[in-house]
Design a protein around this motif. Structure first.
Motif, PDB file in Angstrom:
ATOM      1  N   THR A 108       0.534  -1.181   0.039  1.00  0.00           N
ATOM      2  CA  THR A 108       0.109  -0.121  -0.035  1.00  0.00           C
ATOM      3  C   THR A 108       0.842   1.195  -0.045  1.00  0.00           C
ATOM      4  OG1 THR A 108      -1.709  -1.115   1.155  1.00  0.00           O
ATOM      5  CG2 THR A 108      -1.603   1.279   1.170  1.00  0.00           C
ATOM      6  N   ALA A 109       1.694   1.421   0.705  1.00  0.00           N
ATOM      7  CA  ALA A 109       2.854   2.391   0.895  1.00  0.00           C
ATOM      8  C   ALA A 109       3.534   2.526  -0.399  1.00  0.00           C
ATOM      9  CB  ALA A 109       3.735   2.176   2.018  1.00  0.00           C
ATOM     10  N   TYR A 110       4.021   1.505  -1.088  1.00  0.00           N
ATOM     11  CA  TYR A 110       4.664   1.625  -2.392  1.00  0.00           C
ATOM     12  C   TYR A 110       3.671   2.254  -3.284  1.00  0.00           C
ATOM     13  CZ  TYR A 110       7.395   0.137  -6.455  1.00  0.00           C
ATOM     14  OH  TYR A 110       8.216   0.110  -7.576  1.00  0.00           O
ATOM     15  N   ALA A 111       2.469   1.775  -3.585  1.00  0.00           N
ATOM     16  CA  ALA A 111       1.552   2.079  -4.480  1.00  0.00           C
ATOM     17  C   ALA A 111       1.128   3.630  -4.138  1.00  0.00           C
ATOM     18  CB  ALA A 111       0.263   1.292  -4.383  1.00  0.00           C
ATOM     19  N   VAL A 112       1.018   4.165  -3.003  1.00  0.00           N
ATOM     20  CA  VAL A 112       0.748   5.536  -2.604  1.00  0.00           C
ATOM     21  C   VAL A 112       1.896   6.429  -3.144  1.00  0.00           C
ATOM     22  CG1 VAL A 112       0.360   7.121  -0.760  1.00  0.00           C
ATOM     23  CG2 VAL A 112      -0.910   5.163  -0.835  1.00  0.00           C
ATOM     24  N   MET A 113       3.205   5.896  -2.740  1.00  0.00           N
ATOM     25  CA  MET A 113       4.325   6.818  -3.198  1.00  0.00           C
ATOM     26  C   MET A 113       4.482   6.874  -4.734  1.00  0.00           C
ATOM     27  SD  MET A 113       5.739   8.008  -0.425  1.00  0.00           S
ATOM     28  CE  MET A 113       7.367   8.634  -1.382  1.00  0.00           C
ATOM     29  N   LYS A 114       4.154   5.954  -5.634  1.00  0.00           N
ATOM     30  CA  LYS A 114       3.926   5.838  -6.860  1.00  0.00           C
ATOM     31  C   LYS A 114       3.083   6.876  -7.273  1.00  0.00           C
ATOM     32  CE  LYS A 114       6.185   2.932  -9.224  1.00  0.00           C
ATOM     33  NZ  LYS A 114       7.505   3.215 -10.250  1.00  0.00           N
ATOM     34  N   GLU A 115       1.712   6.922  -6.720  1.00  0.00           N
ATOM     35  CA  GLU A 115       0.804   7.756  -7.124  1.00  0.00           C
ATOM     36  C   GLU A 115       1.014   9.385  -6.762  1.00  0.00           C
ATOM     37  OE1 GLU A 115      -3.800   8.354  -5.811  1.00  0.00           O
ATOM     38  OE2 GLU A 115      -3.066   6.185  -5.849  1.00  0.00           O
ATOM     39  N   VAL A 116       1.574   9.660  -5.655  1.00  0.00           N
ATOM     40  CA  VAL A 116       1.723  11.176  -5.479  1.00  0.00           C
ATOM     41  C   VAL A 116       3.041  11.497  -5.777  1.00  0.00           C
ATOM     42  CG1 VAL A 116       0.318  10.772  -3.524  1.00  0.00           C
ATOM     43  CG2 VAL A 116       2.729  10.410  -2.967  1.00  0.00           C
ATOM     44  N   ASN A 117       4.003  10.875  -6.418  1.00  0.00           N
ATOM     45  CA  ASN A 117       5.486  11.099  -6.922  1.00  0.00           C
ATOM     46  C   ASN A 117       5.225  12.361  -7.734  1.00  0.00           C
ATOM     47  OD1 ASN A 117       7.850  11.408  -7.512  1.00  0.00           O
ATOM     48  ND2 ASN A 117       7.973   9.374  -8.704  1.00  0.00           N
ATOM     49  N   PRO A 118       5.873  13.405  -7.688  1.00  0.00           N
ATOM     50  CA  PRO A 118       5.465  14.532  -8.531  1.00  0.00           C
ATOM     51  C   PRO A 118       6.718  14.649  -9.829  1.00  0.00           C
ATOM     52  CG  PRO A 118       6.851  15.236  -6.554  1.00  0.00           C
ATOM     53  CD  PRO A 118       6.488  13.777  -6.322  1.00  0.00           C
ATOM     54  N   ASN A 119       7.445  13.626  -9.522  1.00  0.00           N
ATOM     55  CA  ASN A 119       8.737  13.369 -10.659  1.00  0.00           C
ATOM     56  C   ASN A 119       8.485  12.158 -11.304  1.00  0.00           C
ATOM     57  OD1 ASN A 119      11.080  13.340 -12.181  1.00  0.00           O
ATOM     58  ND2 ASN A 119      12.339  13.940 -10.643  1.00  0.00           N
ATOM     59  N   PRO A 120       8.110  11.907 -12.537  1.00  0.00           N
ATOM     60  CA  PRO A 120       8.006  10.754 -13.318  1.00  0.00           C
ATOM     61  C   PRO A 120       9.448   9.908 -13.359  1.00  0.00           C
ATOM     62  CG  PRO A 120       7.558  12.284 -14.709  1.00  0.00           C
ATOM     63  CD  PRO A 120       7.763  13.219 -13.312  1.00  0.00           C
ATOM     64  N   ASN A 121      10.410  10.835 -13.349  1.00  0.00           N
ATOM     65  CA  ASN A 121      11.655  10.334 -13.614  1.00  0.00           C
ATOM     66  C   ASN A 121      12.208   9.833 -12.356  1.00  0.00           C
ATOM     67  OD1 ASN A 121      11.592  10.916 -16.338  1.00  0.00           O
ATOM     68  ND2 ASN A 121      12.390  13.011 -16.021  1.00  0.00           N
ATOM     69  N   SER A 122      11.808  10.083 -11.027  1.00  0.00           N
ATOM     70  CA  SER A 122      12.539   9.487  -9.916  1.00  0.00           C
ATOM     71  C   SER A 122      12.375   7.996  -9.683  1.00  0.00           C
ATOM     72  CB  SER A 122      11.976  10.279  -8.740  1.00  0.00           C
ATOM     73  OG  SER A 122      10.611  10.073  -8.469  1.00  0.00           O
ATOM     74  N   ILE A 123      13.090   7.574  -8.936  1.00  0.00           N
ATOM     75  CA  ILE A 123      13.147   6.162  -8.754  1.00  0.00           C
ATOM     76  C   ILE A 123      12.468   5.681  -7.368  1.00  0.00           C
ATOM     77  CG2 ILE A 123      14.513   3.718  -8.649  1.00  0.00           C
ATOM     78  CD1 ILE A 123      16.500   5.232 -10.249  1.00  0.00           C
ATOM     79  N   ILE A 124      11.397   4.943  -7.178  1.00  0.00           N
ATOM     80  CA  ILE A 124      10.876   4.535  -6.198  1.00  0.00           C
ATOM     81  C   ILE A 124      11.270   3.023  -5.992  1.00  0.00           C
ATOM     82  CG2 ILE A 124       8.893   4.491  -4.651  1.00  0.00           C
ATOM     83  CD1 ILE A 124       7.825   6.843  -6.129  1.00  0.00           C
ATOM     84  N   GLU A 125      11.795   2.698  -4.624  1.00  0.00           N
ATOM     85  CA  GLU A 125      12.187   1.385  -4.591  1.00  0.00           C
ATOM     86  C   GLU A 125      11.637   1.061  -3.154  1.00  0.00           C
ATOM     87  OE1 GLU A 125      16.440   0.728  -6.484  1.00  0.00           O
ATOM     88  OE2 GLU A 125      16.510   1.926  -4.599  1.00  0.00           O
ATOM     89  N   SER A 126      11.252  -0.407  -3.065  1.00  0.00           N
ATOM     90  CA  SER A 126      10.755  -0.905  -1.646  1.00  0.00           C
ATOM     91  C   SER A 126      11.695  -2.083  -1.485  1.00  0.00           C
ATOM     92  CB  SER A 126       9.431  -1.448  -1.750  1.00  0.00           C
ATOM     93  OG  SER A 126       9.263  -2.358  -2.632  1.00  0.00           O
TER      94      SER A 126
END
Length: 102
Positions: free
Chosen positions: A15-33
């Motif tokens: 859930t946290a990962y999905a929320v971070m992907k959704e609210v991320n203002p920079n489409p070029n940033s990397i979100i990892e878990s």
């Protein structure tokens, strides 16, 4: 570049990962878990008046070959993120280092 790290309970990771992907203002940033980590903490008001608590903890884990991936501190708490496979070893080593195993 900014790096942000935080921990959530295992059952809330997706859930946290999905929320971070959704609210991320920079489409070029990397979100990892990473689900294979644990948080090991030292807690106590004595840290305010005793120097060397953190360095002793870091050396203890290093002597066991445990890499600390992240560190968070406050006046009365030091939390360290380590690989889950080293969680029990880290706790045992720290208990021994601070004579809590007696």
């Amino acid at each position: 570049e900014t790096n942000l790290g935080f921990t959530v309970p295992q059952n809330e990771l997706q859930t946290a990962y999905a929320v971070m992907k959704e609210v991320n203002p920079n489409p070029n940033s990397i979100i990892e878990s990473d689900a294979d980590i644990v948080k090991v903490s030292l807690v106590g008001v004595g840290m305010k008046s005793h120097s060397g608590i953190a360095s002793k903890a870091f050396k203890t884990l290093a002597d066991e070959g445990i890499n600390i991936q992240m560190i968070s501190t406050s006046e009365i708490k030091i939390s360290m993120i380590v690989e889950a496979k080293y969680g029990e070893l880290a706790v045992r080593a720290l208990h021994k280092a601070y004579d809590l195993d007696k």
